[in-house]
Motif scaffolding. Structure first.
Motif, PDB file in Angstrom:
ATOM      1  N   TRP A 163      20.668  27.202  16.257  1.00 35.14           N
ATOM      2  CA  TRP A 163      19.787  26.082  16.622  1.00 35.14           C
ATOM      3  C   TRP A 163      20.149  24.810  15.860  1.00 35.14           C
ATOM      4  O   TRP A 163      19.867  23.705  16.322  1.00 35.14           O
ATOM      5  N   ARG A 164      20.781  24.938  14.704  1.00 31.10           N
ATOM      6  CA  ARG A 164      21.163  23.716  13.971  1.00 31.10           C
ATOM      7  C   ARG A 164      22.206  22.924  14.753  1.00 31.10           C
ATOM      8  O   ARG A 164      22.253  21.699  14.689  1.00 31.10           O
ATOM      9  N   TYR A 165      23.072  23.643  15.475  1.00 28.08           N
ATOM     10  CA  TYR A 165      24.052  22.946  16.313  1.00 28.08           C
ATOM     11  C   TYR A 165      23.335  22.226  17.449  1.00 28.08           C
ATOM     12  O   TYR A 165      23.660  21.089  17.772  1.00 28.08           O
ATOM     13  N   ARG A 166      22.338  22.893  18.041  1.00 26.77           N
ATOM     14  CA  ARG A 166      21.556  22.244  19.104  1.00 26.77           C
ATOM     15  C   ARG A 166      20.908  20.962  18.573  1.00 26.77           C
ATOM     16  O   ARG A 166      20.969  19.914  19.208  1.00 26.77           O
ATOM     17  N   ASP A 167      20.346  21.033  17.383  1.00 27.62           N
ATOM     18  CA  ASP A 167      19.719  19.845  16.805  1.00 27.62           C
ATOM     19  C   ASP A 167      20.746  18.757  16.498  1.00 27.62           C
ATOM     20  O   ASP A 167      20.488  17.565  16.665  1.00 27.62           O
ATOM     21  N   TYR A 168      21.903  19.201  16.070  1.00 27.01           N
ATOM     22  CA  TYR A 168      23.009  18.270  15.816  1.00 27.01           C
ATOM     23  C   TYR A 168      23.360  17.501  17.093  1.00 27.01           C
ATOM     24  O   TYR A 168      23.557  16.287  17.073  1.00 27.01           O
ATOM     25  N   LEU A 169      23.394  18.226  18.204  1.00 27.31           N
ATOM     26  CA  LEU A 169      23.714  17.571  19.478  1.00 27.31           C
ATOM     27  C   LEU A 169      22.641  16.530  19.830  1.00 27.31           C
ATOM     28  O   LEU A 169      22.955  15.423  20.267  1.00 27.31           O
ATOM     29  N   ILE A 170      21.393  16.914  19.651  1.00 29.57           N
ATOM     30  CA  ILE A 170      20.309  15.978  19.984  1.00 29.57           C
ATOM     31  C   ILE A 170      20.466  14.707  19.150  1.00 29.57           C
ATOM     32  O   ILE A 170      20.399  13.584  19.677  1.00 29.57           O
ATOM     33  N   ARG A 171      20.688  14.894  17.854  1.00 29.14           N
ATOM     34  CA  ARG A 171      20.863  13.707  16.992  1.00 29.14           C
ATOM     35  C   ARG A 171      22.085  12.903  17.405  1.00 29.14           C
ATOM     36  O   ARG A 171      22.062  11.680  17.455  1.00 29.14           O
ATOM     37  N   ALA A 172      23.177  13.624  17.742  1.00 33.01           N
ATOM     38  CA  ALA A 172      24.417  12.923  18.085  1.00 33.01           C
ATOM     39  C   ALA A 172      24.250  12.095  19.351  1.00 33.01           C
ATOM     40  O   ALA A 172      24.685  10.944  19.415  1.00 33.01           O
ATOM     41  N   PHE A 173      23.602  12.665  20.379  1.00 33.09           N
ATOM     42  CA  PHE A 173      23.438  11.890  21.605  1.00 33.09           C
ATOM     43  C   PHE A 173      22.448  10.750  21.388  1.00 33.09           C
ATOM     44  O   PHE A 173      22.643   9.649  21.903  1.00 33.09           O
TER      45      PHE A 173
ATOM     46  N   VAL B  45      30.437  18.696  10.000  1.00 35.63           N
ATOM     47  CA  VAL B  45      30.880  20.082   9.978  1.00 35.63           C
ATOM     48  C   VAL B  45      30.117  20.929  10.998  1.00 35.63           C
ATOM     49  O   VAL B  45      30.614  21.940  11.494  1.00 35.63           O
ATOM     50  N   ILE B  46      28.917  20.464  11.397  1.00 38.57           N
ATOM     51  CA  ILE B  46      28.108  21.267  12.324  1.00 38.57           C
ATOM     52  C   ILE B  46      28.789  21.373  13.692  1.00 38.57           C
ATOM     53  O   ILE B  46      28.606  22.344  14.417  1.00 38.57           O
ATOM     54  N   GLY B  47      29.606  20.352  14.002  1.00 37.48           N
ATOM     55  CA  GLY B  47      30.311  20.399  15.292  1.00 37.48           C
ATOM     56  C   GLY B  47      31.100  21.686  15.474  1.00 37.48           C
ATOM     57  O   GLY B  47      31.223  22.208  16.579  1.00 37.48           O
ATOM     58  N   THR B  48      31.612  22.226  14.364  1.00 32.57           N
ATOM     59  CA  THR B  48      32.495  23.392  14.498  1.00 32.57           C
ATOM     60  C   THR B  48      31.759  24.654  14.928  1.00 32.57           C
ATOM     61  O   THR B  48      32.393  25.655  15.224  1.00 32.57           O
ATOM     62  N   SER B  49      30.437  24.589  14.976  1.00 30.27           N
ATOM     63  CA  SER B  49      29.695  25.749  15.493  1.00 30.27           C
ATOM     64  C   SER B  49      30.119  26.070  16.926  1.00 30.27           C
ATOM     65  O   SER B  49      29.958  27.194  17.380  1.00 30.27           O
ATOM     66  N   PHE B  50      30.637  25.072  17.615  1.00 28.43           N
ATOM     67  CA  PHE B  50      30.930  25.296  19.046  1.00 28.43           C
ATOM     68  C   PHE B  50      31.926  26.424  19.265  1.00 28.43           C
ATOM     69  O   PHE B  50      31.931  27.062  20.314  1.00 28.43           O
ATOM     70  N   TYR B  51      32.774  26.681  18.262  1.00 25.96           N
ATOM     71  CA  TYR B  51      33.704  27.796  18.409  1.00 25.96           C
ATOM     72  C   TYR B  51      32.975  29.137  18.488  1.00 25.96           C
ATOM     73  O   TYR B  51      33.507  30.105  18.988  1.00 25.96           O
ATOM     74  N   ARG B  52      31.767  29.181  17.933  1.00 31.74           N
ATOM     75  CA  ARG B  52      31.190  30.456  17.551  1.00 31.74           C
ATOM     76  C   ARG B  52      30.265  31.114  18.572  1.00 31.74           C
ATOM     77  O   ARG B  52      29.757  32.199  18.321  1.00 31.74           O
ATOM     78  N   PHE B  53      30.031  30.456  19.693  1.00 30.70           N
ATOM     79  CA  PHE B  53      29.124  31.064  20.655  1.00 30.70           C
ATOM     80  C   PHE B  53      29.870  32.090  21.502  1.00 30.70           C
ATOM     81  O   PHE B  53      31.045  32.320  21.314  1.00 30.70           O
ATOM     82  N   GLY B  54      29.160  32.669  22.448  1.00 31.59           N
ATOM     83  CA  GLY B  54      29.810  33.623  23.335  1.00 31.59           C
ATOM     84  C   GLY B  54      29.713  35.037  22.819  1.00 31.59           C
ATOM     85  O   GLY B  54      29.141  35.306  21.770  1.00 31.59           O
ATOM     86  N   GLU B  55      30.287  35.921  23.604  1.00 33.58           N
ATOM     87  CA  GLU B  55      30.119  37.340  23.320  1.00 33.58           C
ATOM     88  C   GLU B  55      31.036  37.789  22.188  1.00 33.58           C
ATOM     89  O   GLU B  55      32.191  37.408  22.114  1.00 33.58           O
ATOM     90  N   VAL B  56      30.494  38.591  21.291  1.00 33.13           N
ATOM     91  CA  VAL B  56      31.309  39.151  20.210  1.00 33.13           C
ATOM     92  C   VAL B  56      31.010  40.642  20.093  1.00 33.13           C
ATOM     93  O   VAL B  56      29.865  41.060  19.999  1.00 33.13           O
ATOM     94  N   ASN B  57      32.071  41.396  20.101  1.00 32.79           N
ATOM     95  CA  ASN B  57      31.971  42.854  19.998  1.00 32.79           C
ATOM     96  C   ASN B  57      31.922  43.257  18.529  1.00 32.79           C
ATOM     97  O   ASN B  57      32.513  42.610  17.680  1.00 32.79           O
ATOM     98  N   HIS B  58      31.204  44.314  18.230  1.00 30.51           N
ATOM     99  CA  HIS B  58      31.077  44.738  16.841  1.00 30.51           C
ATOM    100  C   HIS B  58      31.959  45.929  16.495  1.00 30.51           C
ATOM    101  O   HIS B  58      31.901  46.428  15.390  1.00 30.51           O
ATOM    102  N   ASP B  59      32.722  46.409  17.452  1.00 31.75           N
ATOM    103  CA  ASP B  59      33.458  47.643  17.196  1.00 31.75           C
ATOM    104  C   ASP B  59      34.612  47.437  16.231  1.00 31.75           C
ATOM    105  O   ASP B  59      34.940  46.327  15.857  1.00 31.75           O
ATOM    106  N   ASP B  60      35.224  48.539  15.860  1.00 32.40           N
ATOM    107  CA  ASP B  60      36.324  48.521  14.907  1.00 32.40           C
ATOM    108  C   ASP B  60      37.535  47.847  15.535  1.00 32.40           C
ATOM    109  O   ASP B  60      38.222  48.428  16.368  1.00 32.40           O
ATOM    110  N   CYS B  61      37.783  46.617  15.134  1.00 29.69           N
ATOM    111  CA  CYS B  61      38.842  45.878  15.817  1.00 29.69           C
ATOM    112  C   CYS B  61      40.187  46.070  15.132  1.00 29.69           C
ATOM    113  O   CYS B  61      41.126  45.359  15.435  1.00 29.69           O
TER     114      CYS B  61
END
Lengths: 485, 1128
Positions: B275-285, B319-335
């Protein structure tokens, strides 16, 4: 029925008993109700096909070749049924039982492992002499109708990717479900019902609801989830207790929306949104009707296990019987999930194999057999393809003494009806049930076969997206011909 | 004869060459009879010139093909079947390929193939394959780079408008196209319509009624034929400056970056602090951050030399902008076992990055060069190398000064507390010998036991007794020598006994020291400083390591000292509220094991991260032990190419918190709760002293040096003497500690005595101690909790990624340089090695010379303003995408956008001030409809259904429930029951009245009401949403409990109105919901329906205006109007 007899306006304390669907529409007079009624009357005329007669009045969309099946009922064995305990007997395991098994490459199956023999005896069934374990006594009676593939090979030993692969052909989310492809390929037969229905127990499967998503295909091909217990689909129960109130609102909306549509000149999206209200209105009564099992005879209900004392068995029976009613009403693709069991899939017995598999078999076996029998009695079996499959099998070895882990390297599924050849066993795993070694088949092949039986060529059923002509089978897949009738 | 001689030769030399068979060669017969049929039957489908798709680029239908091999290289080693990939493949022994895929060949065929290879694979098929040689990538690129979107942005001349009426360049571009088609713009829309359109498009909410009325008045009334520019500008500026503007446009951008707050998959882990990234976007726009800066912050916000500071929040914004890399599906299995998991995750990042900023489908080039666009595998793997030279981490965004004054106070208080404690302990230390004696006497039930206990604290004495009653303590335990000596039954033999014990200790100390010195290699020593190649984060570690004797304080309760620590790195020296992370370099190859000497509690953890897998459970260990101990891991053998590193982190930085399956992580604290519940008490900490590498299967043995004072000096002759030595040792330890000169040996004594309550530790020991502790805790409670975001950081070293043949990570090929797309940078040169390359990448994308960046953004804005982009496929400007309807206009806008400082607000302002935007949505002429049914030429403004969020927000706005609070953690979506296995927790039906972008985006299950209206899933970039039209939407508006609830809320406020009539209330309903009054027909229609409903509900005339169910029905009907959910 004289509708006036019910009307005693102004009488304090009067509360109208629910009107029948048709009566309700008739009393609504003109406007929205009239329109909905006329649509429904035409629907009614073909709603109840007699045995042996398919609801074939609806135009058939173009197919690539002559179809063998009209419908698919997919029995999803969530979590992975053990192949060596069901349809793929391995006497060698009796010999090896309790002996050490060297480390597995499969990360969900490591640790100190021992071979584990099946706790269930196998017997030959039917004229074909198909071996089926004592887990499934009811299904075994239909051995001559099953086309068993013992040489399935999936990809990773992970539920989420496995379930997605089985449903969408891809390990990752974002691809359309096979039911969506079928709906896309064949169109919607009953315009008052969705073409792809998942009969669910409220469990979000591994991989998420994406398993039932239309992905990049038109959203209208998306699955509608009908729940086993309680309200079958979201928002299907009218918010208005009094149907006349809803009709009054709908009438008002129709007039207002027509005005709004006029103010824009013409707008197709508004016109179709208005039509959606008509369909939604009809669905409110049609869906509960289709799912109303009280119209079935006591014998039928009992055959499906609706009189069972075990709630999960009763609910699974309900879903199987609903599946039959749905395909009768023109729904193309019905998936039935399993009642909740282990947290990552009903059949996921890493421990308590004996107890777990027996409980799941109890829940599902009788109803599945009943479904086959019922479809046969009604002459629907030949045009309905039943697919019984999980995302993988289970290891023939164990980290404990009573559990099996994920096993995609070789496992079993079966198909029945809809142009498959009953009494067939295709492929084999090695003598211990680890690797599929003969006639290896993948989910791509399964998908190709399902489409083929429906009259669709998996290589020609494409949708352009993200730079490619996408297919359910990606660049793979071959129809599993040896099991076709 | 010739050939048999030859064969003899190769048998002799075992240097077999591939053979060309000639006529009259018996090998030909062998080939023709045995081999050709096998190849034809089993291989030709995929490996011949006729194959529809050539498998692995391998042709087996000609000699040349067989010899050339395929993607995996040569398939035949002449004479050596075992080494020939072809044979391995058909034997099914190769890990890479098993052929034919459908099942093994019959044994006879296999034997024939082996024999053929043994013979040197004689092959008479000298006709070269008829397949056309593929073009080289250079040739392909030359053609593909001519694509329109790759051309530099032009500065097209603004068309002169023959109609003459248009001054705005945008209007002139649009009008001129229309003119060419014999069409024209529609008439201006009515002022009221324009106001509503502007409100919905710019803020996602209807404009305020007073804004509308003022605007209509300024325009000169409802029927104004034209809209005065000044009036429009004023309204537009009000809307652009309202905070709701940022919320609306933040949500648009969230679609582009596949915003999600959980990772889906089986256990649905949280994307912490998303949610901090979402807030960052609101402030940025809202702050109109220039878009090129926005790009830099997204790609490399952690690396910018001068990050943007948020002075009011005291945080680093960039630095909050870099959160954008982190969304999406992530598997927890033994990679480690399932390597593709890590590559899938980064593939999703590449896909998002390139679609979001460049509208290019780079991810298509994972398995092969792009089939249509100018993207090669080298391009894809170049980007992958950049990401693999980076790490997915948590960043603490507080500015360095956060908490500075409070921390200074805490430090001062600690000095005073230490002095007071030392004063109290010195006295206690002098009694250690008495306690030992008394405990000893008690243990052996000596006659003088009660006499010896006199003057001592009885409870304390019991603790001494309890410890000494233990059968065997570890050798390094300070009381073990006493226990051993005290067991000696014969006092006369004491000297001999002492000597034996002393010798054992001396010998064992040496053995242990030798063992430790020979079996372990120091990898990182935190006792003097944090090794410079380790990355440090968090507020608890800003002061670096601490010296021996640093101590931690219980945040509450009757005890004061939590631990006295040896030299090392501890996050909790001032407060457990402060967080910390430590990350090692990529671990060195060689030793089998790595061990960490650590302590920590409350969802802090130590782990090894391999291959970017953030949630994987292999090599993850929760810290559940507050005393120093060793944690050992076995890093994967190929840790260099998996980029394996070690990481320690506290709760707020731990991506696996709350751990879903405690059995795997060892953290049983709080694993099936919503994040905020689990983190209600965010105290968490860890400490580390050293990291060693080893092959031996145990960890370093505890040293015994701290016991030296007991054995040094002259021989002891009595137990009494030993007791005195104990007292002296403790006294010395307290003195050194008081003077700030404690050694690790002193610490071992003090920490043990404290933990066993053999030293006083209650804050009530003295009034001063009580007062100081209370003051400390008061100040500590005021410390701000760290603010953390998920992001990305450079890994400290670089990695050039090998291509994966056909995308298969088990088949590495050529190495790709880390770099941007060749077609855009006109270079194949790799980035320098002083960083991952993200900064360079950011600059190349944020460059005004990049032909895509500005065009793509301008098009996205246009899409949101008109419901369709000038290029309708907003995420794909490639060959499968759409061509621009107005290429010159697109370039004009892109250029203007860059010239005006990449200002999104100026861009939007400029577009909405046009007649194109303000024209009527009435679809006037049949002719236009026939010519341009999709309205690509914009002959009318496209009315359309709002997005899901706007529909819900408008319902809340109408009902009066809307809460316009900005920012903050998300509200759980509505759900009847919880499903803790999937981390799905029920939230309130009305979402607390918050706007929809504050409803939690759960990857596994979309918020129910919103998902009926096509809210995107959060897994892939969705710049253009579906806008489906299905009955589920009608059902949702008719029957969803949220809609009915809000109708009731609205009704309850309506019935409270006084001086009302049915008519005036209808007027008010219309004004509130539709921004207009009803026509007289409408008023009449509604009134008649209201009376009808009253009759159906049996509402007496007298209650007409106060009946809640009645007005709920009316409000509900309004929510269901098409007009209500349409942008007009």
């Amino acid at each position: 029925m004289n509708s006036d007899s019910r009307r005693t306006p102004g009488c304090p304390g009067f509360s109208a008993s629910p009107l029948s669907r048709r009566e309700m529409l008739r009393t609504a007079g003109n406007g929205f109700g009239m329109l909905a009624l006329s649509a429904m009357m035409s629907e009614d005329s073909k709603a109840a096909p007699t045995a042996g007669q398919s609801p074939a009045m609806m135009p058939m969309p173009a197919r690539h070749h002559a179809p063998r099946a009209r419908n698919v009922i997919f029995l999803f064995m969530d979590g992975g049924v053990s192949h060596v305990d069901s349809f793929d007997p391995k006497p060698k395991l009796d010999e090896l039982d309790g002996k050490a098994f060297t480390e597995s490459k499969n990360p969900t199956a490591n640790g100190n492992r021992l071979w584990l023999k099946s706790p269930w005896p196998f017997q030959r069934h039917g004229e074909c002499g198909m071996p089926v374990s004592s887990l499934f006594p009811h299904m075994a009676r239909y051995a001559d109708d099953l086309a068993v593939v013992r040489s399935m090979k999936a990809d990773l030993p992970i539920h989420s990717t496995g379930v997605l692969r089985l449903h969408t052909g891809s390990n990752n989310a974002g691809r359309p479900s096979m039911g969506s492809w079928v709906t896309y390929g064949l169109g919607n037969e009953n315009r008052n019902l969705p073409g792809f229905v998942v009969l669910s127990f409220g469990v979000v499967p591994c991989g998420g609801l994406e398993n039932y998503s239309s992905g990049f295909l038109p959203a209208s091909t998306q699955a509608s989830l009908f729940q086993a217990d309680g309200t079958p689909i979201d928002n299907i129960l009218p918010g208005d207790r009094n149907p006349r109130v809803q009709l009054a609102k709908l009438d008002l909306l129709k007039q207002q929306d027509a005005l709004f549509s006029q103010s824009l000149g013409v707008d197709d999206s508004i016109e179709s949104a208005i039509k959606n209200y008509e369909m939604a209105y009809r669905m409110q009564s049609l869906v509960p009707d289709v799912l109303d099992l009280s119209r079935e005879t006591a014998a039928t209900q009992s055959m499906y296990g609706l009189d069972s004392k075990v709630p999960s068995q009763r609910l699974y029976g309900i879903q199987c019987l609903r599946a039959r009613r749905l395909i009768e009403s023109g729904v193309r693709f019905v998936e039935i999930t399993c009642p909740p069991g282990a947290s990552n899939g009903t059949w996921d017995q890493h421990g308590d194999l004996k107890k777990g598999h027996e409980k799941n078999a109890l829940d599902t076996d009788q109803a599945i057999a009943a479904l086959i029998q019922d479809l046969k009695q009604r002459g629907l079996f030949d045009e309905t393809l039943i697919v019984w499959a999980g995302e993988f099998g289970r290891t023939p070895h164990s980290a404990g003494r009573d559990g099996r882990d994920h096993h995609p390297e070789g496992f079993t599924i079966w198909m029945a009806g809809g142009g498959t050849r009953g009494g067939t066993i295709l492929g084999a795993t090695d003598e211990v049930g680890i690797d599929a070694v003969e006639d290896v088949c993948t989910f791509y092949d399964l998908h190709a076969t399902i489409l083929h039986l429906l009259g669709l060529d998996h290589e020609r059923l494409t949708f352009r997206f993200g730079g490619r002509d996408m297919r359910l089978t990606d660049v793979h897949g071959e129809v599993i011909r040896p099991i076709l009738a | 004869m010739h050939h048999s001689v030859f064969r003899l030769a190769w048998f002799a030399m075992i240097a077999v060459t591939l053979r060309t068979a000639h006529a009259n060669d018996p090998d030909i017969e062998f080939f023709e009879k045995r081999i050709r049929p096998i190849l034809n039957e089993h291989c030709s489908e995929c490996h011949s010139a006729e194959s529809r798709k050539l498998g692995g680029s391998l042709l087996l239908d000609s000699r040349e093909g067989v010899r050339k091999g395929g993607d995996s290289g040569a398939v035949i080693v002449a004479g050596n079947p075992d080494k020939s990939l072809l044979i391995q493949a058909v034997r099914y022994t190769s890990d890479e390929v098993k052929m034919p895929p459908k099942g093994k060949l019959p044994a006879a065929a296999l034997a024939d193939l082996e024999e053929w290879v043994r013979r040197g694979a004689p092959d008479p098929r000298d006709q070269p394959t008829r397949r056309k040689p593929a073009s080289t990538w250079e040739e392909i690129l030359r053609t593909r780079r001519a694509w329109w979107s790759l051309q530099p942005v032009q500065n097209p001349a603004v068309p002169s408008s023959s109609a003459g009426a248009f001054t705005h360049p945008i209007d002139r571009f649009v009008a001129s196209k229309l003119e060419q088609a014999g069409l024209s713009l529609a008439a201006p829309a009515a002022p009221r319509i324009v106001a509503r359109r502007l409100g919905l498009v710019l803020t996602g909410l209807p404009p305020k009624p007073e804004q509308v009325e003022a605007f209509v008045t300024q325009c000169g009334g409802e029927a104004a034929a034209s809209l005065p520019p000044a009036a429009v500008e004023q309204l537009v500026d009000q809307l652009l400056n309202s905070p709701q503007f940022g919320e609306r446009w933040a949500r648009h951008w969230m679609d582009v970056v596949r915003f999600s707050e959980t990772h889906g998959n089986e256990w649905n882990y949280e994307v912490h602090h998303a949610w901090r990234y979402r807030d960052y976007l609101i402030r940025a726009f809202n702050a109109d951050v220039p878009f090129d800066q926005f790009v830099r912050e997204h790609l490399a916000g952690d690396l910018l030399p001068q990050p943007r500071r948020n002075e009011s929040l005291q945080t680093n914004e960039s630095v909050i902008g870099t959160s954008f890399y982190r969304f999406g599906e992530v598997n927890h299995d033994d990679c480690i076992s399932l390597r593709e998991l890590g590559y899938d995750l980064l593939d999703n990042q590449i896909d998002t990055l390139t679609k979001a900023f460049q509208a290019t489908t780079v991810a298509c080039a994972r398995c092969h060069d792009h089939k249509l666009d100018a993207v090669s595998m080298h391009d894809y793997y170049g980007l992958l190398g950049i990401l693999r030279s980076s790490r997915l981490v948590s960043h603490t965004i507080d500015l360095p000064g956060t908490n500075a004054a409070l921390k200074q106070q805490l430090r001062h208080l600690k000095v005073e507390l230490r002095a007071e404690l030392a004063r109290l302990w010195l006295h206690e230390a002098s009694q250690v010998n008495q306690y030992l004696w008394a405990a000893h006497a008690k243990k052996w039930s000596a006659e003088n036991a009660s006499q010896l206990a006199e003057g001592l604290d009885a409870a304390r004495l019991e603790k001494w007794v309890a410890i000494l009653a233990i059968d065997k303590l570890p050798l390094e335990h300070p009381l073990e020598p006493w226990r051993q000596l005290g067991n000696a039954t014969d006092p006369t033999a004491f000297a001999a006994e002492w000597k034996k014990v002393a010798e054992t200790y001396q010998r064992e100390e040496k053995t242990r020291a030798d063992f430790n010195a020979t079996q372990f290699t120091m990898y990182a020593d935190f006792r003097t400083t944090i090794p410079p190649d380790w990355q440090v984060g968090g507020l608890g570690l800003v002061d670096g390591v601490s010296t021996s004797g640093e101590w931690s304080i219980h945040p509450e309760g009757e005890f004061l000292v939590k631990a006295i620590q040896p030299a090392g790195c501890f996050t909790n020296t001032l407060s457990e509220k402060l967080n910390g992370t430590l990350r090692s370099p990529v671990l060195p190859i060689g030793k089998k094991s790595i061990s960490f000497q650590v302590m920590g509690l409350r969802s802090s953890a130590v782990r090894l991260v391999s291959n970017s897998c953030q949630l994987n459970y292999k090599n993850y260990r929760a810290l559940t032990n507050g005393e120093l101990h060793w944690e050992t891991f076995s890093p994967p053998d190929d840790r260099d190419s998996l980029r394996t590193y070690a990481e320690l982190m506290t709760m707020l930085d731990n991506p696996k918190f709350p751990d879903q399956l405690s059995a795997l992580g060892g953290d049983g604290n709080n694993y099936r709760l919503p994040w905020d519940k689990a983190a209600e008490n965010p105290r968490s900490w860890f400490g580390i002293t050293q990291v060693v590498l080893h092959d031996v299967g145990e960890t370093p043995r505890a040293d015994l040096h701290h016991l030296q004072p007991l054995f040094a000096g002259k021989e002891a002759s009595s137990l009494q003497e030993i007791a005195d030595r104990y007292a002296a040792t403790v006294q010395k330890a307290v003195q050194s500690w008081a003077a700030g000169q404690a050694t690790d040996d002193d610490v071992k004594w003090l920490d043990l005595l404290l933990r066993r309550e053999l030293l006083g530790n209650r804050i009530a020991l003295s009034p001063r101690l009580t007062a100081l502790t209370e003051e400390y805790r008061r100040v500590e409670s005021k410390l701000l909790s760290p603010r953390v975001i998920p992001g990305i950081a450079d890994s400290g070293s670089t990695y050039d990624q090998p291509l994966f043949i056909r995308g298969d990570c088990r088949r590495p090929g050529e190495t790709a340089h880390r770099r941007f797309l060749e077609v855009l940078s006109n270079s194949r040169e790799g980035y320098p090695d002083n960083g991952s390359g993200r900064l360079e990448l950011a600059e190349q994308i944020a460059s005004p010379n990049n032909p895509l960046t500005a065009r793509v953004l301008v098009n996205r804005v246009w899409h949101h303003l008109f419901g369709a982009g000038l290029v309708r496929t907003v995420d794909d400007f490639g060959h499968v995408g759409d061509l621009p309807s107005h290429p010159e206009l697109l370039d004009h806008l892109a250029l203007q956008f860059i010239r005006e400082g990449w200002s999104v607000k100026k861009l939007i302002r400029s577009i909405v001030l046009t007649q194109t935007f303000q024209q009527s949505s009435h679809q006037g002429t049949d002719r236009a409809r026939e010519m341009d049914p999709q309205n690509r030429l914009l002959w009318h403004y496209p009315a359309r259904r709002m997005e899901a969020e706007a529909i819900r927000d408008c319902i809340l706005a109408s009902s009066g429930r809307l809460d316009l609070t900005l920012f903050g953690p998300s509200v759980q979506p509505y759900r009847e029951t919880e499903n803790a296995d999937r981390r799905l927790f029920p939230g309130p039906q009305d979402g607390n009245g918050r706007r929809s972008l504050y409803i939690k985006n759960n990857l596994m299950e979309s918020p129910r009401f919103l998902s009926a209206f096509n809210i995107p899933g959060g897994k892939v970039t969705t710049g253009r949403r579906d806008s489906t039209n299905v009955p589920a939407q009608a059902l949702a508006l008719l029957n969803d409990p949220f809609v009915l609830q809000q109708a009731e809320v609205w009704s309850k406020s309506l019935v409270r109105r006084t001086n009302d009539s049915v008519e005036s209330r209808i007027d008010s309903l219309f004004q509130t919901a539709l921004g207009r009054g009803p026509s007289s027909d409408e008023r009449q229609r509604f009134a008649s329906v209201i009376h009808q409903l009253a009759e159906l509900n049996q509402v007496p005339q007298s209650d007409l205006l106060t009946n809640v169910p009645l007005w709920k029905d009316v409000a509900h009907a309004i929510f269901n109007l098409k007009e209500f959910i349409f942008i007009p």
